[in-house]
Design an enzyme around this catalytic site. Structure first.
Site, mmCIF file in Angstrom:
data_model
loop_
_atom_site.group_PDB
_atom_site.id
_atom_site.type_symbol
_atom_site.label_atom_id
_atom_site.label_comp_id
_atom_site.label_asym_id
_atom_site.label_seq_id
_atom_site.Cartn_x
_atom_site.Cartn_y
_atom_site.Cartn_z
ATOM 1 N N LYS A 68 0.843 -1.195 0.000
ATOM 2 C CA LYS A 68 0.000 0.000 0.000
ATOM 3 C C LYS A 68 0.881 1.249 0.000
ATOM 4 O O LYS A 68 2.076 1.158 0.319
ATOM 5 C CB LYS A 68 -0.904 -0.012 1.243
ATOM 6 C CG LYS A 68 -0.106 -0.023 2.556
ATOM 7 C CD LYS A 68 -0.998 -0.331 3.745
ATOM 8 C CE LYS A 68 -0.158 -0.394 5.008
ATOM 9 N NZ LYS A 68 -0.897 -0.909 6.152
ATOM 10 N N ARG A 80 -10.727 0.309 14.132
ATOM 11 C CA ARG A 80 -10.612 1.090 12.902
ATOM 12 C C ARG A 80 -11.690 0.536 11.979
ATOM 13 O O ARG A 80 -12.846 0.905 12.121
ATOM 14 C CB ARG A 80 -9.187 0.945 12.339
ATOM 15 C CG ARG A 80 -8.864 1.874 11.202
ATOM 16 C CD ARG A 80 -7.361 1.878 10.877
ATOM 17 N NE ARG A 80 -6.880 0.592 10.344
ATOM 18 C CZ ARG A 80 -5.610 0.386 9.963
ATOM 19 N NH1 ARG A 80 -4.714 1.365 10.071
ATOM 20 N NH2 ARG A 80 -5.245 -0.766 9.490
ATOM 21 N N TYR A 122 13.943 32.163 5.391
ATOM 22 C CA TYR A 122 12.674 32.823 5.716
ATOM 23 C C TYR A 122 12.596 33.222 7.185
ATOM 24 O O TYR A 122 13.023 32.467 8.065
ATOM 25 C CB TYR A 122 11.503 31.878 5.429
ATOM 26 C CG TYR A 122 11.144 31.782 3.973
ATOM 27 C CD1 TYR A 122 10.763 32.921 3.258
ATOM 28 C CD2 TYR A 122 11.179 30.564 3.311
ATOM 29 C CE1 TYR A 122 10.419 32.813 1.910
ATOM 30 C CE2 TYR A 122 10.839 30.456 1.977
ATOM 31 C CZ TYR A 122 10.463 31.590 1.283
ATOM 32 O OH TYR A 122 10.126 31.490 -0.033
ATOM 33 N N MET A 169 10.159 25.284 0.668
ATOM 34 C CA MET A 169 9.347 24.323 -0.090
ATOM 35 C C MET A 169 10.228 23.389 -0.927
ATOM 36 O O MET A 169 10.034 22.180 -0.946
ATOM 37 C CB MET A 169 8.362 25.069 -1.003
ATOM 38 C CG MET A 169 7.371 24.151 -1.679
ATOM 39 S SD MET A 169 6.316 25.004 -2.846
ATOM 40 C CE MET A 169 5.307 26.002 -1.789
HETATM 41 C C1 LIG Z 1 -0.243 -1.677 7.031
HETATM 42 C C2 LIG Z 1 -0.831 -2.895 7.540
HETATM 43 C C3 LIG Z 1 -0.032 -3.998 7.898
HETATM 44 C C4 LIG Z 1 1.463 -3.963 7.914
HETATM 45 O O1 LIG Z 1 1.906 -3.337 9.092
HETATM 46 P P1 LIG Z 1 3.454 -3.160 9.417
HETATM 47 O O2 LIG Z 1 3.453 -2.591 10.783
HETATM 48 O O3 LIG Z 1 3.971 -2.218 8.413
HETATM 49 O O4 LIG Z 1 4.054 -4.486 9.323
HETATM 50 C C5 LIG Z 1 -0.667 -5.178 8.239
HETATM 51 N N1 LIG Z 1 -2.019 -5.258 8.272
HETATM 52 C C6 LIG Z 1 -2.805 -4.203 7.988
HETATM 53 C C7 LIG Z 1 -4.279 -4.374 8.057
HETATM 54 C C8 LIG Z 1 -2.248 -2.980 7.626
HETATM 55 O O5 LIG Z 1 -3.031 -1.949 7.357
#
Ligand SMILES: *Cc1c(COP(=O)(O)O)cnc(C)c1O
Length: 831
Positions: A500, A597, A725, A774
């Site tokens: 992701k 969550r 700045y 920036m």
């Molecule tokens: C991002 C994520 C992981 C991985 O977590 P890490 O701490 O990066 O190993 C595993 N499961 C879910 C549902 C996640 O969102």
């Protein structure tokens, strides 16, 4: 079926240990290796069908099923051994014994590859050299290297690395070096050696039969062992050592000026014979490691009879060694694999393997110059190259140079039928001016040429321009980290890897492509469009989408992505979509065990189960939940409670469904700290990218990303002035300020401003002065010697870690990694 009698008398030209790298079936012998992650025996049948007829198999791996398969190989030669790697070494050893040529063997913690490559550059005017490709120095790399020796060579240069005791004795027999170089010894902890001195004693076994040994006596531990043990056991070995301090051996000192180093050498005492070699030489490098490597080379040349003036002349040709295969984004939707350094047959094979591994684009193109100094007769050489090219089924081949052009008939005529588009150009300029370069698009292009052809001009033309800031991603480090976690969880447990958020900022399609090559079981992304992009770039692994939305169900289904179902609402919407189109789909049920969550809470289970029972078109592929605090020892009771709740809820669901979906719960920290949470599959995230929850894991992980930029301008500012700045950069002294080409829009957080953050310039830590802008930032380089505009600046790497950076601005490594903006170009490399 009968196994052939040992020893292995192969007629093959290629020793193959990785079935994915098969290119010449009829000319290969396959060594099936049963390792921790892979079992080569599972690919025997496939290789046989592709035409391989020589196999080496391991006794322990011969299950009834494998034996049944082997029985069908009626026209194959099969050898049965205890251990295929040892067998491969023995084959290489017998090959080595047929040649009576001097061999330089190099070992040590650092510099092996550079010393080897430099010696090859320096000695190429007098010798026909065979050497290890890249850093092929392992238990498998060494026999593969030695296997290349043929009648045309009159010098071998091989590097040897070991990671365990007893490995060197075997490799010594394979390499049989007559001249030894022990580069140095590091202090890095290694679980397979009890102490540093044990490591040295093992490594030095490489020189058991050497007649000369070159080393630096300033590594006191090496020096001691050579004097107390080695010289006693090998009294006839000539010792050439050097030191910046000692009164014996070669006394060496140096001075650095501009971009050169003046080295003063004085060899006065060499055992057993005393000879004198006293001189001053210029070397075109100034960093300590390069100077050390160059001195090892100088002493080797001197020992081989080069005069001082010869040595000086040769040193001027030394160039930095880049063993990397770099993959960059090109214009016209191309990918470029830049290998403009290495230019021999073995290097070509490796680069072609890397090219074949890239599935992101449909078309593959090779641009190749003449190959120089290979020691193979011209006709034979280009016949072999043509063969390699044909076997890879490239869409396009472009040969550049006089020699390759006059051998074009080999590429045109061949028994292998292909529809490769083949072109030749006399020189690089002709190609740069051709239509062909303009028409390259949507392809992965391997660019490989000897230095004198100036192929960097081709790379420059085709690459997407960067503004000096790049994030380098080490693909070998990703492989290392993946294998580390695979070892940890074992073969029975599946592995889902999180790609992701642009693979944690590291480049999702490239990382996913590598993970696919290594055969992970599942990938996961947060949103549907991330999954679609993977599919459009050649990723065919199963992909879970964690936060699907009804708006993109159509794409989800069209691209065979599998949704996480976390609420009754999304379940109903998805099942409605699926039913109305008469489809079916796999789904992944997310349950909430304390993270709060996404996910079904306990109270929702009865209704969830009812819905699922009335929706046979949805198949619950897995049930999972997420740990909220697996990295925090203070909260372990909470985590254990999550594991318990999860197991209970998953059981209840399975019972109601009447089948048992697999279960997964552990993220990286969970994998490391809660073995009981590994269940059927784990979800690896940050660990893959090099950050561990436990120190003992951290030492085994490798840093994946290096963020670097350049100095745009250098100024000398009086202490009465301010910088940046809001005049926030107040100075305590007259200060040398470097303006560097990175700002908060690139992901260099504004929190690093006003002295909080540091960057590395030529290895020195330099504080940020004033506010981060920036696109730019100012840093204090007053204390850094020899800095120039255009010099490289490290934002993070293995020394200045993302963990340290994140602590400075009160965040976590995840955020530092994923904040590197998309404006920063990613460069992927593999050694
Ligand atoms: C991002 C994520 C992981 C991985 O977590 P890490 O701490 O990066 O190993 C595993 N499961 C879910 C549902 C996640 O969102």
């Amino acid at each position: 079926m009968e196994f052939k009698a040992l020893p292995i008398n192969t007629t093959a030209q290629y020793l193959l240990n990785d079935s994915r790298q098969l290119s010449s079936p009829q000319r290969s012998i396959f060594f099936a290796i049963k390792g921790l992650h892979h079992d080569g025996h599972l690919f025997l049948d496939d290789l046989y069908r592709k035409g391989v007829r020589e196999f080496v198999v391991e006794t322990d791996a011969l299950s009834p099923a494998i034996l049944r398969e082997l029985k069908k190989f009626t026209d194959a030669k099969i050898w049965q051994v205890e251990d295929s790697i040892t067998a491969m070494q023995e084959v290489a050893q017998r090959h080595r014994e047929q040649f009576n040529l001097p061999v330089i063997g190099i070992t040590g913690s650092n510099g092996k590859t550079i010393v080897k490559e430099w010696l090859a550059q320096l000695l190429s005017n007098r010798f026909k050299i065979v050497k290890s490709p890249k850093s092929y120095n392992s238990q498998i790399g060494v026999p593969l290297s030695v296997w290349q020796i043929n009648e045309s060579h009159n010098l071998g240069i091989f590097e040897v690395g070991i990671s365990k005791v007893e490995e060197m004795e075997k490799l010594e027999k394979v390499v049989k070096p007559s001249i030894g170089i022990f580069t140095n010894i590091g202090t890095a902890h290694n679980e397979f050696f009890s102490s540093n001195s044990q490591k040295i004693k093992e490594k030095i076994k490489l020189f058991k039969h050497a007649s000369t040994l070159i080393y630096c006596a300033d590594y006191v531990a090496i020096d001691e062992i050579i004097k107390t043990d080695f010289m006693v056991e090998n009294p006839d070995c000539k010792i050439i050592n050097w030191s910046r301090m000692a009164s014996t051996g070669a006394r060496v000192s140096w001075e650095i000026y501009n971009e050169n180093t003046k080295v003063f050498l004085d060899l006065t005492a060499i055992s057993p014979n005393t000879e004198r070699f006293s001189t001053t030489l210029d070397i075109p490098f100034t960093d300590e490691a390069s100077i050390e490597n160059a001195i090892h080379c100088i002493l080797t040349l001197w020992y081989l009879g080069y005069s001082t003036s010869d040595i000086q002349a040769r040193l001027q040709i030394l160039r930095p060694v880049s063993m990397r295969l770099e993959m960059k984004q090109g214009t016209n939707a191309n990918y470029l694999i830049d290998d403009t350094y290495n230019n021999d047959l073995a290097g070509l094979t490796i680069a072609l393997n890397f090219l074949s591994q890239q599935k992101q684009k449909q078309k593959k193109v090779l641009i190749l110059s003449d190959l120089l100094e290979t020691g193979v007769p011209e006709k034979e050489l280009y016949k072999q190259i043509a063969h390699l090219v044909k076997e890879r089924h490239l869409e396009q081949f472009i040969g550049i140079g006089d020699v390759i052009s006059r051998n074009k008939n080999h590429f045109m005529a061949s028994s292998v039928k292909t529809d490769t588009n083949i072109q030749f150009y006399k020189n690089t300029k002709d190609f740069l001016e051709s239509q062909a370069i303009k028409s390259l698009h949507n392809s992965t292009i391997l660019i490989k040429g000897a230095r004198k052809y100036g192929f960097e001009q081709i790379v420059n033309r085709l690459v997407q321009k960067t503004h000096g800031t790049i994030l380098e991603i080490n693909l070998d480090a990703i492989t290392n980290n993946l294998n580390y976690y695979r070892d940890k969880v074992g073969q029975q447990i599946k592995m889902m890897v999180m790609v992701k958020a642009f693979a944690y900022g590291s480049g999702s399609t490239e990382v996913a492509n590598l993970l696919q090559f290594h055969g992970v079981d599942y990938l996961a992304v947060a949103y549907t469009d991330e999954g679609v992009s993977l599919r459009q770039n050649g990723v065919y692994l199963p992909i879970m989408v964690m936060n699907p939305s009804p708006n993109d169900f159509e794409q989800l289904v069209a691209y065979s992505l599998e949704p996480e179902i976390y609420s009754l609402r999304i379940l109903h919407e998805f099942s409605e979509y699926i039913d109305s189109r008469n489809l079916s789909s796999k789904i992944h049920l997310k349950i909430d065990t304390g993270m709060h969550r996404l996910g079904f809470e306990k109270e929702a289970l009865p209704e969830l189960l009812k819905s699922l029972q009335s929706n046979p078109n949805l198949w619950v592929s897995t049930i999972f939940s997420h740990l909220a605090a697996a990295d925090d020892a203070d909260l372990d009771d909470f985590t254990r409670q999550q594991v318990k709740t999860f197991t209970e809820m998953a059981n209840e669901i399975s019972e109601a469904l009447g089948y048992i979906p697999s279960r997964h719960l552990a993220n990286s920290a969970g994998i490391a700290r809660f073995p009981e949470a590994r269940l059927d599959m784990v979800r690896l995230g940050i660990g893959l990218y090099g950050v561990a929850a436990k120190p003992e894991d951290q030492v085994n992980l490798q840093t994946v990303g290096t963020l670097k930029t350049v100095i745009s301008q250098i100024k000398h500012i009086k202490s009465s002035e301010t910088v940046g700045y809001g005049r926030k950069g107040e100075l305590k002294r007259d200060t040398k300020i470097a303006t560097i080409a990175i700002g908060y829009a690139d992901g260099f957080d504004r929190g690093y401003g006003r002295g909080v953050g540091e960057v590395l310039v030529n290895g020195h830590r330099c504080k940020v002065v004033g506010n981060v802008c920036m696109d730019m930032t100012m840093v204090d380089i007053t204390d850094v010697p020899n800095v120039q505009e255009g010099d490289e600046v490290i934002i993070f790497n293995k020394e200045l870690t993302i963990t340290e950076l994140s602590q400075k601005i009160n965040t976590i490594p995840y955020e530092v990694l994923t904040s590197v903006s998309e404006r920063v170009k990613r460069v992927f490399y593999q050694l």
